[in-house]
Design an enzyme around this catalytic site. Structure first.
Site, PDB file in Angstrom:
ATOM      1  CB  ALA A   1       0.204   6.578  -4.170  1.00  0.00           C
TER       2      ALA A   1
ATOM      3  CG  ASN B   1      -3.215  11.585   2.010  1.00  0.00           C
ATOM      4  OD1 ASN B   1      -2.497  10.759   1.434  1.00  0.00           O
ATOM      5  ND2 ASN B   1      -3.047  11.879   3.279  1.00  0.00           N
TER       6      ASN B   1
ATOM      7  NE  ARG C   1      -6.355   0.551  -2.482  1.00  0.00           N
ATOM      8  CZ  ARG C   1      -6.017   1.121  -1.326  1.00  0.00           C
ATOM      9  NH1 ARG C   1      -4.779   1.001  -0.868  1.00  0.00           N
ATOM     10  NH2 ARG C   1      -6.900   1.822  -0.634  1.00  0.00           N
TER      11      ARG C   1
ATOM     12  NE  ARG D   1      -0.299   1.673   3.539  1.00  0.00           N
ATOM     13  CZ  ARG D   1       0.823   2.382   3.681  1.00  0.00           C
ATOM     14  NH1 ARG D   1       1.987   1.768   3.908  1.00  0.00           N
ATOM     15  NH2 ARG D   1       0.812   3.688   3.587  1.00  0.00           N
TER      16      ARG D   1
ATOM     17  CG  ASP E   1      -3.410   7.617  -1.959  1.00  0.00           C
ATOM     18  OD1 ASP E   1      -2.979   6.462  -2.158  1.00  0.00           O
ATOM     19  OD2 ASP E   1      -3.449   8.137  -0.838  1.00  0.00           O
TER      20      ASP E   1
ATOM     21  CD  GLN F   1      -3.938   2.448   6.696  1.00  0.00           C
ATOM     22  OE1 GLN F   1      -4.560   2.951   7.644  1.00  0.00           O
ATOM     23  NE2 GLN F   1      -4.516   2.211   5.534  1.00  0.00           N
TER      24      GLN F   1
END
Length: 355
Positions: free
Chosen positions: A58, A257, A97, A56, A247, A206
């Site tokens: 970007a 984001n 994604r 994960r 992202d 995260q």
């Protein structure tokens, strides 16, 4: 090994025993309790790893996408795919994604080399990783320079800074070093960092699991705080600046984001402190005019309604689980890329600075 030396995505020529090329991924679902790698050899496995957030961030997803073209070619060779099937599998990787533009950019960069053969594809995927690592170090220096000058000009002097960050933007989320966390690492290396406030980043933590782990590995002072505490921490004057990743960044500077980012930007604007976005130019999508055109991924309801597999909400409740939100350009004080710093909130736009 320092966390900044980790490589979240690496290509291996063969797995043990069968000689099958594979993509080795740090399994970020296992951190902070275990540092494990997952070897994927098929397109299905790679897409599953991207969707489950084994990999994960970007830039890291982009690197995985580039190598995913090589992975698809190797699987197609083993299984006798025709070109139409190969193209379809590459398209599946590209769409794994929808919000993070780096995935699409990197697949689109590598896929035209399929006819040139596996060596050409791998060389281009390697170049993506190398360029991202170089970009991260460059933006770390640009961002630290800008912040030190900005804080000093504000009358606070050239002193160690207190930085708030959201989600994970370090070595785990990139080819190495990091974007927003790269700026923080640069400040720390200069002796100009007092502490970091790392938002836990609900619902998958995260920040608490990954950012805090990276900071702890390097002995960087930090606090983990609930996402809901961020605005209050800012308004109490305990933070000098917030730094986040991205992202996808629209041509006008609107920034997608991790969900929860826009609230931090609003608090920074109210408090009059910098809100910085750190991202490579591959994250800037000049074909997307504004944030209204950015597709926001909705993830599964269970991430919101359950905790560790146990239902925490009433049976009748539904879960609303957007993975990202969009911060308007007017709230972005500065956008730092490997090319320098754009003061987006003052009217500079990615379209002006990067086209």
């Amino acid at each position: 090994m320092s966390s900044q030396d980790l490589r979240a995505v690496t290509w291996t020529a063969a797995t043990e025993g069968d000689g099958t090329p594979s993509l080795s991924l740090i399994d970020q679902t296992a951190l902070p309790h275990a540092l494990e790698r997952l070897d994927v050899t098929t397109v299905d496995q790679l897409i599953d790893a991207i969707v489950r957030l084994v990999v994960r961030g970007a830039p890291a997803i982009g690197a995985a996408g580039g190598y995913g073209v090589a992975l698809a070619m190797a699987q197609g060779e083993r299984e006798g795919w025709d070109r139409a099937r190969l193209d379809a599998e590459v398209a599946r990787v590209r769409a794994a994604r929808p919000t993070a533009v780096n995935l699409m950019v990197c697949v689109d960069r590598v896929a035209p080399l399929i006819d040139a053969g596996p060596a050409a594809v791998l060389a281009e995927a390697d170049a993506i990783v190398r360029e991202d690592l170089e970009a991260n170090h460059a933006m770390g220096a640009f961002g630290a320079d800008w912040l030190q000058k900005r804080i000093a000009v504000s009358g606070s002097g050239d002193r160690p800074l207190r930085i708030l960050t959201h989600c994970n933007t370090g070595a785990l989320a990139t080819a190495g070093w990091g974007t927003a966390l790269g700026v923080i690492r640069e400040l720390h290396g200069r002796g100009r960092l007092e502490t970091v406030y790392a938002d836990e980043t609900r619902p998958l933590l995260q920040g608490a699991r990954l950012t805090a782990w990276e900071l702890a590995q390097e002995g960087i002072p930090h606090f983990v705080q609930a996402d809901g505490a961020a605005a209050g921490t800012i308004l109490r004057g305990e933070v000098d600046a917030a730094i986040v990743g991205a992202d996808r960044i629209a041509a006008n500077g609107d920034t997608a984001n991790k969900v929860g980012t826009v609230g931090i930007a609003l608090a920074c604007a109210y408090a009059g402190i910098p809100f910085m976005v750190a991202a490579p130019t591959t994250t800037v999508d000049l074909a997307t005019a504004t944030g209204a055109d950015i597709h926001i991924e909705l993830r599964g309801e269970a991430e919101i309604l359950e905790w560790a597999g146990v239902r925490t909400a009433p049976a009748a409740s539904r879960g609303h689980n957007p993975a990202f939100d969009v911060t308007p350009a007017s709230l972005v004080t500065a956008l730092v890329t490997e090319r320098g710093v754009l003061e987006v909130g003052a009217g500079e736009t990615p379209a002006d600075g990067l086209s």
